[in-house]
Scaffold this motif. Structure first.
Motif, mmCIF file in Angstrom:
data_model
loop_
_atom_site.group_PDB
_atom_site.id
_atom_site.type_symbol
_atom_site.label_atom_id
_atom_site.label_comp_id
_atom_site.label_asym_id
_atom_site.label_seq_id
_atom_site.Cartn_x
_atom_site.Cartn_y
_atom_site.Cartn_z
ATOM 1 N N ASP A 187 -15.963 -21.819 49.204
ATOM 2 C CA ASP A 187 -15.525 -22.664 50.313
ATOM 3 C C ASP A 187 -15.450 -24.135 49.912
ATOM 4 O O ASP A 187 -14.791 -24.936 50.572
ATOM 5 C CB ASP A 187 -16.480 -22.518 51.512
ATOM 6 C CG ASP A 187 -16.485 -21.107 52.083
ATOM 7 O OD1 ASP A 187 -15.467 -20.403 51.907
ATOM 8 O OD2 ASP A 187 -17.505 -20.711 52.681
ATOM 9 N N ALA A 188 -16.156 -24.483 48.818
ATOM 10 C CA ALA A 188 -16.170 -25.875 48.359
ATOM 11 C C ALA A 188 -15.299 -26.075 47.126
ATOM 12 O O ALA A 188 -15.413 -27.105 46.450
ATOM 13 C CB ALA A 188 -17.608 -26.300 48.055
ATOM 14 N N ALA A 189 -14.408 -25.127 46.858
ATOM 15 C CA ALA A 189 -13.615 -25.187 45.622
ATOM 16 C C ALA A 189 -12.782 -26.459 45.513
ATOM 17 O O ALA A 189 -12.547 -26.967 44.410
ATOM 18 C CB ALA A 189 -12.715 -23.956 45.525
ATOM 19 N N GLY A 190 -12.349 -27.002 46.616
ATOM 20 C CA GLY A 190 -11.505 -28.195 46.563
ATOM 21 C C GLY A 190 -12.264 -29.503 46.661
ATOM 22 O O GLY A 190 -11.649 -30.580 46.685
ATOM 23 N N GLU A 191 -13.581 -29.444 46.689
ATOM 24 C CA GLU A 191 -14.386 -30.644 46.877
ATOM 25 C C GLU A 191 -14.671 -31.357 45.545
ATOM 26 O O GLU A 191 -14.771 -30.719 44.493
ATOM 27 C CB GLU A 191 -15.735 -30.278 47.524
ATOM 28 C CG GLU A 191 -15.621 -29.626 48.877
ATOM 29 C CD GLU A 191 -15.137 -30.592 49.938
ATOM 30 O OE1 GLU A 191 -15.322 -31.818 49.762
ATOM 31 O OE2 GLU A 191 -14.561 -30.126 50.946
ATOM 32 N N PRO A 192 -14.842 -32.674 45.579
ATOM 33 C CA PRO A 192 -15.346 -33.389 44.386
ATOM 34 C C PRO A 192 -16.849 -33.133 44.249
ATOM 35 O O PRO A 192 -17.586 -33.180 45.238
ATOM 36 C CB PRO A 192 -15.049 -34.853 44.707
ATOM 37 C CG PRO A 192 -15.034 -34.924 46.200
ATOM 38 C CD PRO A 192 -14.529 -33.600 46.694
ATOM 39 N N PHE A 193 -17.314 -32.880 43.032
ATOM 40 C CA PHE A 193 -18.722 -32.538 42.806
ATOM 41 C C PHE A 193 -19.451 -33.660 42.078
ATOM 42 O O PHE A 193 -18.934 -34.241 41.119
ATOM 43 C CB PHE A 193 -18.831 -31.254 41.979
ATOM 44 C CG PHE A 193 -18.791 -29.995 42.801
ATOM 45 C CD1 PHE A 193 -19.964 -29.329 43.143
ATOM 46 C CD2 PHE A 193 -17.576 -29.476 43.236
ATOM 47 C CE1 PHE A 193 -19.935 -28.180 43.902
ATOM 48 C CE2 PHE A 193 -17.537 -28.318 43.997
ATOM 49 C CZ PHE A 193 -18.713 -27.657 44.333
ATOM 50 N N ILE A 194 -20.652 -33.945 42.557
ATOM 51 C CA ILE A 194 -21.614 -34.755 41.811
ATOM 52 C C ILE A 194 -22.462 -33.752 41.030
ATOM 53 O O ILE A 194 -23.169 -32.941 41.627
ATOM 54 C CB ILE A 194 -22.515 -35.596 42.733
ATOM 55 C CG1 ILE A 194 -21.676 -36.335 43.786
ATOM 56 C CG2 ILE A 194 -23.367 -36.542 41.920
ATOM 57 C CD1 ILE A 194 -20.721 -37.347 43.223
ATOM 58 N N ALA A 195 -22.413 -33.792 39.717
ATOM 59 C CA ALA A 195 -23.078 -32.774 38.895
ATOM 60 C C ALA A 195 -24.069 -33.425 37.935
ATOM 61 O O ALA A 195 -24.053 -34.639 37.711
ATOM 62 C CB ALA A 195 -22.042 -31.978 38.095
ATOM 63 N N MET A 196 -24.921 -32.600 37.375
ATOM 64 C CA MET A 196 -25.822 -33.059 36.321
ATOM 65 C C MET A 196 -25.061 -33.106 34.996
ATOM 66 O O MET A 196 -24.003 -32.502 34.848
ATOM 67 C CB MET A 196 -27.031 -32.125 36.218
ATOM 68 C CG MET A 196 -27.775 -31.925 37.527
ATOM 69 S SD MET A 196 -28.398 -33.461 38.231
ATOM 70 C CE MET A 196 -29.755 -33.787 37.121
ATOM 71 N N HIS A 197 -25.628 -33.815 34.035
ATOM 72 C CA HIS A 197 -25.020 -33.887 32.716
ATOM 73 C C HIS A 197 -25.013 -32.501 32.045
ATOM 74 O O HIS A 197 -25.857 -31.654 32.343
ATOM 75 C CB HIS A 197 -25.790 -34.858 31.819
ATOM 76 C CG HIS A 197 -25.608 -36.291 32.187
ATOM 77 N ND1 HIS A 197 -24.406 -36.945 32.042
ATOM 78 C CD2 HIS A 197 -26.488 -37.202 32.687
ATOM 79 C CE1 HIS A 197 -24.553 -38.206 32.438
ATOM 80 N NE2 HIS A 197 -25.790 -38.380 32.832
ATOM 81 N N PRO A 198 -24.066 -32.272 31.129
ATOM 82 C CA PRO A 198 -24.122 -31.047 30.322
ATOM 83 C C PRO A 198 -25.477 -30.940 29.618
ATOM 84 O O PRO A 198 -26.096 -31.940 29.281
ATOM 85 C CB PRO A 198 -22.975 -31.236 29.320
ATOM 86 C CG PRO A 198 -22.022 -32.160 30.006
ATOM 87 C CD PRO A 198 -22.878 -33.096 30.808
ATOM 88 N N ASN A 199 -25.909 -29.721 29.422
ATOM 89 C CA ASN A 199 -27.201 -29.397 28.803
ATOM 90 C C ASN A 199 -28.353 -29.471 29.802
ATOM 91 O O ASN A 199 -29.496 -29.204 29.430
ATOM 92 C CB ASN A 199 -27.511 -30.271 27.584
ATOM 93 C CG ASN A 199 -28.239 -29.512 26.494
ATOM 94 O OD1 ASN A 199 -28.082 -28.300 26.358
ATOM 95 N ND2 ASN A 199 -29.045 -30.202 25.714
ATOM 96 N N TYR A 200 -28.067 -29.855 31.052
ATOM 97 C CA TYR A 200 -29.075 -29.809 32.100
ATOM 98 C C TYR A 200 -29.010 -28.449 32.798
ATOM 99 O O TYR A 200 -27.935 -27.849 32.933
ATOM 100 C CB TYR A 200 -28.855 -30.919 33.123
ATOM 101 C CG TYR A 200 -29.457 -32.242 32.713
ATOM 102 C CD1 TYR A 200 -30.494 -32.810 33.441
ATOM 103 C CD2 TYR A 200 -28.991 -32.925 31.591
ATOM 104 C CE1 TYR A 200 -31.046 -34.033 33.068
ATOM 105 C CE2 TYR A 200 -29.545 -34.138 31.210
ATOM 106 C CZ TYR A 200 -30.572 -34.680 31.954
ATOM 107 O OH TYR A 200 -31.126 -35.875 31.577
ATOM 108 N N GLY A 201 -30.166 -27.970 33.255
ATOM 109 C CA GLY A 201 -30.226 -26.656 33.867
ATOM 110 C C GLY A 201 -29.358 -26.520 35.101
ATOM 111 O O GLY A 201 -28.665 -25.509 35.287
ATOM 112 N N MET A 202 -29.375 -27.523 35.977
ATOM 113 C CA MET A 202 -28.568 -27.443 37.197
ATOM 114 C C MET A 202 -27.079 -27.468 36.890
ATOM 115 O O MET A 202 -26.276 -26.901 37.638
ATOM 116 C CB MET A 202 -28.938 -28.575 38.154
ATOM 117 C CG MET A 202 -30.254 -28.383 38.900
ATOM 118 S SD MET A 202 -30.328 -26.843 39.866
ATOM 119 C CE MET A 202 -28.918 -27.038 40.961
#
Length: 297
Positions: A187-202
């Motif tokens: 349902d959130a496929a079109g949303e902009p994401f705030i994500a963790m850096h690569p190599n982070y678990g999340m």
């Protein structure tokens, strides 16, 4: 004085004192004995190690080189003796514990605090880092135990499950998804994401969950802290995947919506290397953690 280091320690002591009489007093041996040892050493190496100025000894270039390596070898031997002692004493010694940044506000402090009630003399050497780096540190022997999430893919690691956290989508107040009791991540496929850096678990959990949902998340910012991610969500800059336990339900401007599905969970656990034995204090701490009550409150 241990047999492994006694042959080096007299030379290092003599080099640091610069006088046979003073070094012999510190070492607890007779002055002629120390003089004979020095003569035998210089004869076996084939060069003088000191320049003599009366009773004063000063390292020459050859002696300085030997001192540098002998000092380093003694430090390594002392460290080895300490680690060997820790293998056999569960009441003293140091536990080298790594953990994720996000676990430093609740899980790790609670474990250490409660463990110290039963083993107050055990010390902890702590290190924070991203999940991928922590697994590498364990395998390289830099740490004894690490609290991580999710379970590392690397082989050669033991695993103790500590917690299973429901995953949710953090959205700004007033967002079209904010009023739903739960959602599918698609349902959130079109949303902009705030994500963790690569190599982070999340970040790994987000990438895997989005792949299962059939889309690639559009990432507008990468962070190293979950609190920063939810803060930017409150500013309306995007949405973020978060574990409910670590999401602040009272954060101004943020609504946490659970994600539907049995695989929308974050497993938190402890890892250690299977290729070498844990020291006695590390083993005691791991066994304590396995029995620890981690229920809220």
């Amino acid at each position: 004085m241990h047999m492994l280091s006694i042959g080096l320690r007299w030379f290092v002591t003599l080099a640091e004192e610069g006088q046979v009489t003073a070094a012999a007093d510190i070492l607890g041996i007779a002055q002629p004995t120390l003089s004979r040892r020095l003569a035998t050493l210089e004869q076996s190496i084939g060069v003088d190690l000191f320049d003599r100025y009366g009773r004063r000894l000063t390292l020459n270039a050859h002696g300085a080189l030997l001192y540098e390596h002998a000092r380093r070898a003694l430090d390594e031997l002392d460290a080895a003796e300490s680690r060997i002692a820790e293998l056999t004493s569960a009441t003293d010694g140091t536990v080298r514990l790594d953990f994720l940044h996000s676990l430093g506000s609740w899980l790790v402090p609670a474990l250490i605090r409660d463990f110290h009630r039963t083993a107050p003399r055990v010390r902890f050497a702590l290190h924070q880092d991203a999940a991928g780096h922590l697994a590498d540190r364990i395998l390289a022997g830099h740490s004894d135990l690490a609290a991580v999430s999710p379970r590392p893919r690397a082989e050669g690691l033991g695993w103790l499950l500590l917690d299973r956290q429901q995953l949710a989508l953090a959205v700004p107040t007033g967002h079209p998804l904010a009023d739903r009791p739960e959602i599918d991540l698609r349902d959130a496929a079109g949303e902009p994401f705030i994500a963790m850096h690569p190599n982070y678990g999340m970040r790994r959990l987000l990438d895997e969950a989005a792949e299962r949902a059939g889309f690639a998340p559009r990432i507008v910012f990468e962070s190293s802290e979950l609190a920063t991610a939810t803060g930017l969500v409150s500013a309306g800059l995007g949405v973020a995947l978060v574990p409910i336990r670590e999401a602040d339900p009272e954060a101004a401007g943020v609504v946490v919506v659970p994600i539907r599905g049995g695989d929308a969970v974050r497993e938190v656990g402890m890892v250690w290397a299977l290729s070498r034995p844990l020291t006695a204090p590390a083993l005691r701490f791991r066994d304590f953690v396995a029995q620890h009550d981690r229920s809220p409150g």
